[in-house]
Design a protein around this motif. Structure first.
Motif, PDB file in Angstrom:
ATOM      1  N   GLU A 290       0.772  -1.219   0.227  1.00  0.00           N
ATOM      2  CA  GLU A 290       0.172  -0.022   0.036  1.00  0.00           C
ATOM      3  C   GLU A 290       0.726   1.324  -0.054  1.00  0.00           C
ATOM      4  OE1 GLU A 290      -3.377   0.433   0.510  1.00  0.00           O
ATOM      5  OE2 GLU A 290      -3.612  -1.802   0.038  1.00  0.00           O
ATOM      6  N   GLU A 291       1.808   1.204   1.012  1.00  0.00           N
ATOM      7  CA  GLU A 291       2.750   2.462   1.122  1.00  0.00           C
ATOM      8  C   GLU A 291       4.087   2.280   0.191  1.00  0.00           C
ATOM      9  OE1 GLU A 291       1.537   4.968   3.325  1.00  0.00           O
ATOM     10  OE2 GLU A 291      -0.282   3.927   3.337  1.00  0.00           O
ATOM     11  N   THR A 292       4.597   1.238   0.444  1.00  0.00           N
ATOM     12  CA  THR A 292       5.982   0.894  -0.152  1.00  0.00           C
ATOM     13  C   THR A 292       5.853  -0.233  -0.860  1.00  0.00           C
ATOM     14  OG1 THR A 292       6.967   0.192   1.753  1.00  0.00           O
ATOM     15  CG2 THR A 292       7.222   2.457   1.500  1.00  0.00           C
ATOM     16  N   HIS A 293       6.789  -0.403  -1.861  1.00  0.00           N
ATOM     17  CA  HIS A 293       7.056  -1.730  -2.794  1.00  0.00           C
ATOM     18  C   HIS A 293       8.324  -2.302  -2.204  1.00  0.00           C
ATOM     19  CE1 HIS A 293       3.810  -0.484  -4.929  1.00  0.00           C
ATOM     20  NE2 HIS A 293       4.196  -0.050  -5.620  1.00  0.00           N
ATOM     21  N   GLU A 294       8.542  -3.525  -1.778  1.00  0.00           N
ATOM     22  CA  GLU A 294       9.781  -4.109  -1.613  1.00  0.00           C
ATOM     23  C   GLU A 294      10.379  -4.787  -2.751  1.00  0.00           C
ATOM     24  OE1 GLU A 294       9.559  -6.253   1.918  1.00  0.00           O
ATOM     25  OE2 GLU A 294      10.135  -4.808   3.177  1.00  0.00           O
ATOM     26  N   VAL A 295      11.653  -4.640  -2.914  1.00  0.00           N
ATOM     27  CA  VAL A 295      12.450  -5.372  -4.026  1.00  0.00           C
ATOM     28  C   VAL A 295      13.338  -6.201  -3.306  1.00  0.00           C
ATOM     29  CG1 VAL A 295      14.043  -5.031  -5.945  1.00  0.00           C
ATOM     30  CG2 VAL A 295      12.387  -3.439  -5.667  1.00  0.00           C
ATOM     31  N   ILE A 296      12.940  -7.653  -3.571  1.00  0.00           N
ATOM     32  CA  ILE A 296      13.970  -8.385  -2.860  1.00  0.00           C
ATOM     33  C   ILE A 296      15.111  -9.140  -3.750  1.00  0.00           C
ATOM     34  CG2 ILE A 296      13.793 -10.682  -1.879  1.00  0.00           C
ATOM     35  CD1 ILE A 296      11.792  -8.696  -0.511  1.00  0.00           C
ATOM     36  N   LEU A 297      16.348  -8.671  -3.163  1.00  0.00           N
ATOM     37  CA  LEU A 297      17.489  -9.001  -3.819  1.00  0.00           C
ATOM     38  C   LEU A 297      18.033 -10.184  -3.232  1.00  0.00           C
ATOM     39  CD1 LEU A 297      19.102  -5.420  -3.874  1.00  0.00           C
ATOM     40  CD2 LEU A 297      17.716  -6.526  -5.438  1.00  0.00           C
ATOM     41  N   GLU A 298      19.209 -10.876  -3.462  1.00  0.00           N
ATOM     42  CA  GLU A 298      19.669 -12.084  -3.074  1.00  0.00           C
ATOM     43  C   GLU A 298      19.830 -12.114  -1.519  1.00  0.00           C
ATOM     44  OE1 GLU A 298      22.375 -13.392  -6.713  1.00  0.00           O
ATOM     45  OE2 GLU A 298      22.740 -11.425  -6.312  1.00  0.00           O
TER      46      GLU A 298
END
Length: 422
Positions: free
Chosen positions: A140-148
C-alpha cells in the motif's frame, strides 16, 4: 535504506529512467544483475551504438510496427530530437548516416555508455551491479524489491529488464513474472529482427553463404502468392538462411504468416532491381551481350550482381556461363531477368527468440498510461523499454523507444515519489 525510485535493469531504458529520476530529485537506486551497465547498448549498431533515428515522429512510428502509435504521448515529452540534444549537451557529438541513423562521431558505443554511467554518478544515483532481483512485493505504502541478500524498500518501482532476446546481455524474461504479479497481461512473445531459416538445398550446401546483395527488395508471400510485406535494403545469405537488415525487418511477418496460414514454409521473393521492369532488364542484358558478342555472358554481365549470385542464377535456369551472344537465346535472357527480379526461396521459420535482436509481445499496453508509463493496475509501478509490447525495426528505432519510455517512466516515478513524501 528507503528509496524514492528503484529501477530494475541497466539497459538503455533503465539507464535513462534512473538518470531522469535522479535529475528530478528522487533518491534513486539502479539494480543490474550483470557486471556492466548498458550491455545491449554496447553491442548495438555493430558496436557503434545507433542512438536514435532522425526521421519525423510519424515516420519513426511507421518504423515501429509493434504498437508504435502508443508512443505518440511519450514522443511528445521526449523524442529523437530530445535524445540528440541530451547527448550533445553532455559532449557526445553525433553524426547522421544513411536512412536517418544517428551514431556518435567517435564510432564507439563506449562513448555513449560511459557518458550515461557518468551521469548516474554526477546525480548521486546508487548502483548495485552483479545483483539479482529475486522478487518484487507490492504494498500500500511502499514496494519491496527482494535481492539475493537484502530487501530494499521504495516508493516507486520501474521495471526495465528487457524482453527475452540476447539473454547474454541479461534479458531473460524475468520481468514478466513481476508484471503478472501486479495483475498485468503478457501478450504472446515472439522473435523479431531475427535471421530467417530455410531448408533449401543451396542453403544447406552453403552455396551462397556469406554473400551480400545490396539495396534489394524482399517480399514475404502468402500461400496464394499475394504479397504480405516488402522491405528494401541489404540481405545476407547465411548457412541457415537469410540475414541482413532487410531480412531482419521481414522476419516478424514470416513468423506471423507461418502461424496464421498453418504452413511449414512460405515463399520469400528477392528482387535485385526494384526500380526496373523485367522486360527492360532483359533488353539491357541482351544489348550488353550484343555489344561484346565474343565474350562469355559471365564476363559481360559480371557487374550486374555479385558474380557468385549471377552464376548461381544462371545455373538455376540452365544457362551455361561460358555462352557468348552468338549462341544466346532470347528466352534464356528473359529467364535470367525473371530470376534477377523474382528469385524465390522457401523460408521455414527463424532462429529462436534468444537469437533475435528484439522481442515481440510483452506487457499489454492497454494496462499502461501512455504519457506516464505507469501501471493502470498498481500504484507507483512503471514499465519502460522492451518489456512492453512495443518493437521496432533495427536502425535506431528500438533504442529511441527505450530512451523515450525510460525518460517518461523516470520522470513520472520521481514526481509520484515526491507526492508520497509530502
Amino acid at each position: 535504506m528507503k528509496y524514492d525510485v528503484v529501477v530494475i535493469g541497466g539497459g538503455p531504458s533503465g539507464l535513462m529512467a534512473a538518470i531522469t529520476a535522479g535529475r528530478n530529485g528522487a533518491k534513486t537506486l539502479l539494480i543490474e544483475k550483470g557486471n556492466k551497465l548498458g550491455r545491449k547498448l554496447a553491442i548495438s549498431g555493430g558496436g557503434r551504438c545507433n542512438v536514435t533515428n532522425v526521421l519525423p515522429d510519424n515516420e519513426l512510428i511507421a518504423h515501429i510496427p509493434g504498437n508504435g502509435k502508443f508512443l505518440y504521448s511519450a514522443f511528445s515529452i521526449f523524442n529523437n530530437s530530445s535524445i540528440i540534444e541530451y547527448f550533445e549537451s553532455l559532449g557526445v557529438k553525433l553524426k547522421e548516416e544513411d536512412k536517418g541513423r544517428m551514431f556518435p562521431v567517435s564510432d564507439s558505443a563506449k562513448t555513449v555508455v560511459s557518458t550515461l554511467v557518468k551521469q548516474l554518478d554526477v546525480l548521486g544515483v546508487d548502483q548495485k551491479l552483479n545483483t539479482k532481483c529475486d522478487a518484487v512485493h507490492y504494498g500500500e505504502e511502499t514496494h519491496e524489491v527482494i535481492l539475493e541478500n537484502e530487501k530494499v524498500s521504495t516508493s516507486c518501482v520501474v521495471i526495465a529488464v528487457g524482453g527475452k532476446s540476447v539473454p547474454n546481455t541479461g534479458s531473460e524474461g524475468q520481468g514478466y513474472a513481476w508484471a503478472k504479479k501486479a495483475g498485468h497481461t503478457i501478450t504472446e512473445l515472439y522473435p523479431t529482427e531475427v535471421p530467417m531459416t530455410s531448408n533449401e538445398k543451396f542453403i544447406k550446401d552453403k552455396t551462397l553463404q556469406g554473400l551480400s546483395l545490396r539495396d534489394v527488395e524482399i517480399t514475404a508471400l502468402k500461400p496464394n502468392g499475394k504479397p504480405i510485406k516488402s522491405h528494401r535494403w541489404d540481405i545476407l545469405f547465411t548457412h541457415q538462411g537469410l540475414s541482413g537488415p532487410a531480412s531482419l525487418r521481414l522476419s516478424q511477418y514470416v513468423v506471423k504468416a507461418l502461424k496464421q496460414f498453418k504452413v511449414d514454409n512460405i515463399d520469400v521473393n528477392v528482387d535485385c532491381f526494384p526500380d526496373e521492369g523485367e522486360q527492360n532488364l532483359a533488353d539491357k542484358l541482351m544489348k550488353q551481350a550484343k555489344e561484346q558478342p565474343n565474350k562469355s555472358v559471365k564476363q559481360v554481365w559480371k557487374g550486374t550482381v555479385p558474380e557468385r549470385y549471377l552464376i548461381f542464377l544462371m545455373e538455376q535456369i540452365g544457362l551455361d556461363s561460358s555462352t557468348t551472344y552468338h549462341h544466346l537465346k532470347k528466352k534464356e535472357v528473359m529467364d535470367l531477368a525473371n530470376q534477377l527480379k523474382s528469385f524465390r526461396l522457401k523460408v521455414n521459420g527463424t532462429l529462436s527468440i534468444e537469437k533475435a535482436f528484439i522481442t515481440g509481445g510483452g506487457v499489454s499496453l492497454k494496462e499502461i498510461v501512455p504519457n506516464e508509463m505507469a501501471s493502470k493496475l498498481m500504484d507507483r509501478l512503471y514499465f519502460c523499454g522492451e518489456i512492453l509490447d512495443i518493437h521496432g525495426y533495427t536502425g535506431g528505432f528500438n533504442i529511441t523507444a527505450a530512451f523515450s519510455t525510460g525518460f517518461v517512466a523516470g520522470l513520472n516515478a520521481a514526481q509520484r515519489a515526491s507526492e508520497v513524501r509530502t
